[in-house]
Design an enzyme around this catalytic site. Sequence first.
Site: not given
Ligand code: UT7
Length: 332
Positions: A119, A259, A289
Amino acid sequence: MTQEHKRLRSVVKGVGSALPKRCVSNRELEREVDTTDEWIVQRTGIEQRYIAGDDETTSTLGAAAARAALATADCLAEDIDLIICATSTPDYTFPSAATMIQADLGITKGVAFDVQAVCAGFVFAVATADKFLTSGSHKRALVIGAETFSRILDWRDRTTCVLFGDGAGAIVLEAQEAQAAEGTAADRGVLTSQLRSDGRHRAKLYVDGGPSTTQTTGHLRMEGKEVFRFAVGQVTDVMREAFAATGTTADDLDWFVPHQANRRIIDASAQKLGIAPGKVVTTVQFHGNTSAASIPLALSVACADGRIKRGDLVMIEAIGGGFTWGAVIIRW
Ligand code: UT7
């Protein structure tokens, strides 16, 4: 009498972009993936993304973006002697996407190669092109960010597949003499580039395949929370260094074009640096992204709608797998 030699600057002459024909909304994704529009918008700001069809590849999108950039630069393909394409999803393991784009554009001179910093690729590619142009070895560069991340997604992994999209953006850079011999922050062009890498973070964001290991293309794997933490916690170091190297501050910036991975990362980074929200260009809602393509796509949008104008001070910044990260300040 000896003639004064002015330093060279890499000046932006044009910008362009290209997107696949097919746009996929969050609602449409809900039908295939166990997710919701609400979750995606709330956690990332993403509303839609473009997905390449069978007839669209990284190099065809990159070539289309390059043509658009050449048109706005009022420049012919034959004027280009350097092509750098930032991509982690080339059409083939080799040859490079850059040489495929070069052939597509009918360019037979100069040099073309890919840069791979995931990225952060476009930031690394601009910095690399700037070193070539300001050394005097090359005159006009096409710097392209082009990706088809949809091809390396695991569509059964909802934690990653909803986040990414395909597309390409490009800029034309031209070596021009600075106003003063030593160059100042008032010059047009790339004023500084600050790059970093730290391979210890490899397991947080990677693809689980490749020619020398599995002989497959593999799928993207990410520990989202860890990447998020690093992006907000560490990456501001290169932005601070870019300000220090140019003697500028957040107040001097006209536009911050980071980004486009996640709206929450973008907002938190800008806030940490004291960059006013009105100066932040955000396009993650339209494209998702798109990895190395996200910054030139955002630049293209903000130039086309009249936000970024000649003379504006612009900072681009990104973090990618490795980790790799960097910031570049450009006087447009
Ligand atoms: O380009 C450079 C690299 N990429 C990035 O910069 C991405 C960096 N990371 C992020 O943007 C965020 O961490 C994410 C968007 C990937 C995730 O957001 P988060 O607030 O950190 O969520 P999380 O991983 O803590 O997930 C929260 C909940 C989980 O459920 P539980 O365990 O709380 O019950 C996941 O299972 O959201 C659930 N979840 C989803 N729910 C619906 C994860 N993906 C999804 C989904 N739809 N697609």
